[in-house]
Design a protein around this motif. Sequence first.
Motif, mmCIF file in Angstrom:
data_model
loop_
_atom_site.group_PDB
_atom_site.id
_atom_site.type_symbol
_atom_site.label_atom_id
_atom_site.label_comp_id
_atom_site.label_asym_id
_atom_site.label_seq_id
_atom_site.Cartn_x
_atom_site.Cartn_y
_atom_site.Cartn_z
ATOM 1 N N GLU A 174 0.820 -1.215 0.000
ATOM 2 C CA GLU A 174 0.000 0.000 0.000
ATOM 3 C C GLU A 174 0.855 1.266 0.000
ATOM 4 O O GLU A 174 0.402 2.323 -0.444
ATOM 5 C CB GLU A 174 -0.941 0.001 1.209
ATOM 6 C CG GLU A 174 -2.051 -1.029 1.081
ATOM 7 C CD GLU A 174 -2.799 -1.252 2.377
ATOM 8 O OE1 GLU A 174 -4.037 -1.127 2.359
ATOM 9 O OE2 GLU A 174 -2.146 -1.554 3.404
ATOM 10 N N THR A 205 -5.971 0.791 1.672
ATOM 11 C CA THR A 205 -7.157 0.358 0.953
ATOM 12 C C THR A 205 -8.315 0.200 1.919
ATOM 13 O O THR A 205 -8.130 0.078 3.129
ATOM 14 C CB THR A 205 -6.901 -0.981 0.241
ATOM 15 O OG1 THR A 205 -6.501 -1.942 1.217
ATOM 16 C CG2 THR A 205 -5.833 -0.838 -0.830
ATOM 17 N N ASP A 210 -12.046 -0.887 7.032
ATOM 18 C CA ASP A 210 -10.642 -1.273 6.967
ATOM 19 C C ASP A 210 -10.281 -2.016 8.241
ATOM 20 O O ASP A 210 -11.155 -2.336 9.040
ATOM 21 C CB ASP A 210 -9.730 -0.067 6.720
ATOM 22 C CG ASP A 210 -9.370 0.714 7.975
ATOM 23 O OD1 ASP A 210 -10.090 0.597 9.006
ATOM 24 O OD2 ASP A 210 -8.378 1.453 7.948
ATOM 25 N N LYS A 267 -8.155 6.780 2.394
ATOM 26 C CA LYS A 267 -8.465 5.411 1.978
ATOM 27 C C LYS A 267 -8.905 5.375 0.522
ATOM 28 O O LYS A 267 -9.641 6.246 0.060
ATOM 29 C CB LYS A 267 -9.586 4.833 2.855
ATOM 30 C CG LYS A 267 -9.225 4.787 4.340
ATOM 31 C CD LYS A 267 -8.076 3.836 4.588
ATOM 32 C CE LYS A 267 -7.586 3.879 6.015
ATOM 33 N NZ LYS A 267 -6.589 2.867 6.296
ATOM 34 N N HIS A 268 -8.457 4.337 -0.165
ATOM 35 C CA HIS A 268 -8.880 4.121 -1.549
ATOM 36 C C HIS A 268 -9.652 2.814 -1.605
ATOM 37 O O HIS A 268 -9.200 1.788 -1.091
ATOM 38 C CB HIS A 268 -7.664 4.060 -2.487
ATOM 39 C CG HIS A 268 -8.072 4.002 -3.918
ATOM 40 N ND1 HIS A 268 -8.106 2.824 -4.627
ATOM 41 C CD2 HIS A 268 -8.488 4.981 -4.759
ATOM 42 C CE1 HIS A 268 -8.515 3.085 -5.857
ATOM 43 N NE2 HIS A 268 -8.755 4.384 -5.973
ATOM 44 N N SER A 317 -10.800 -0.540 -2.706
ATOM 45 C CA SER A 317 -10.193 -1.632 -3.473
ATOM 46 C C SER A 317 -11.197 -2.727 -3.805
ATOM 47 O O SER A 317 -10.929 -3.570 -4.667
ATOM 48 C CB SER A 317 -9.034 -2.243 -2.688
ATOM 49 O OG SER A 317 -9.492 -2.727 -1.436
ATOM 50 N N TRP A 359 -8.382 -8.686 -3.426
ATOM 51 C CA TRP A 359 -7.659 -7.532 -2.892
ATOM 52 C C TRP A 359 -6.188 -7.508 -3.309
ATOM 53 O O TRP A 359 -5.705 -6.447 -3.735
ATOM 54 C CB TRP A 359 -7.810 -7.507 -1.362
ATOM 55 C CG TRP A 359 -7.038 -6.430 -0.690
ATOM 56 C CD1 TRP A 359 -7.364 -5.104 -0.614
ATOM 57 C CD2 TRP A 359 -5.807 -6.575 0.012
ATOM 58 N NE1 TRP A 359 -6.409 -4.420 0.101
ATOM 59 C CE2 TRP A 359 -5.433 -5.306 0.496
ATOM 60 C CE3 TRP A 359 -4.978 -7.657 0.288
ATOM 61 C CZ2 TRP A 359 -4.272 -5.084 1.222
ATOM 62 C CZ3 TRP A 359 -3.822 -7.442 1.019
ATOM 63 C CH2 TRP A 359 -3.481 -6.169 1.482
ATOM 64 N N VAL A 409 -4.215 -3.905 -4.981
ATOM 65 C CA VAL A 409 -3.430 -3.048 -4.085
ATOM 66 C C VAL A 409 -2.539 -2.069 -4.841
ATOM 67 O O VAL A 409 -2.464 -0.895 -4.477
ATOM 68 C CB VAL A 409 -2.607 -3.891 -3.087
ATOM 69 C CG1 VAL A 409 -1.671 -3.019 -2.280
ATOM 70 C CG2 VAL A 409 -3.522 -4.661 -2.173
ATOM 71 N N SER A 429 -4.426 0.952 -6.103
ATOM 72 C CA SER A 429 -4.779 1.823 -4.975
ATOM 73 C C SER A 429 -3.554 2.575 -4.468
ATOM 74 O O SER A 429 -3.632 3.773 -4.165
ATOM 75 C CB SER A 429 -5.395 1.000 -3.837
ATOM 76 O OG SER A 429 -6.678 0.541 -4.186
#
Length: 184
Positions: free
Chosen positions: A15, A59, A131, A152-153, A155, A165, A169, A172
Amino acid sequence: MSSTGILVVSATREEAAHVPDGIDVVVTGIGKVAAAVAVTQALAGFAPERLPLVVNIGTAGALHGHHAGLYVPSAVLNHDISAEVLRSLGHPVRDVIDLADGDGSVLATGDTFVSDAEVRDALAARADLVDMEGFAIAFACDRIGARCRLVKHVSDHADDSAMDWPAQVDASARVLAGWLRDAL
């Protein structure tokens, strides 16, 4: 020690893979305990009057179908603590933290990797995103007196798509690094 006055915190190396050079990064590991301990250890190295702005990038799962892209939550809640029960037993529990400079969204944090639509739908009544570290990071910062921002993005949609996921990553991480370059 951060020379920029900013400390970027991420659960995983992936990340944080594209964080711009010159910004200090702490990789906490996954989950609330790992995140709280790592942030506390990192902040212990600063004098109280020189605490950095802690920016948690990472994410998140979207709890509503229309959520996509990047969010800077205004509040974060600890979704997997029995706060109401503990309060009824006479033990105050802080399970929500308000954050400055947010976009109005709410992040739910818990140690459960949400990949079940039924669990997601229950959380959606209280939050926009989910998250596994945000609350713990914000809590540690609040206790120590450091400013904190969560970025936060999305995902996945916190359903069976969450199992993909790992493949999401890097995309993101690129968006999050772009936010860091533009906002800081």
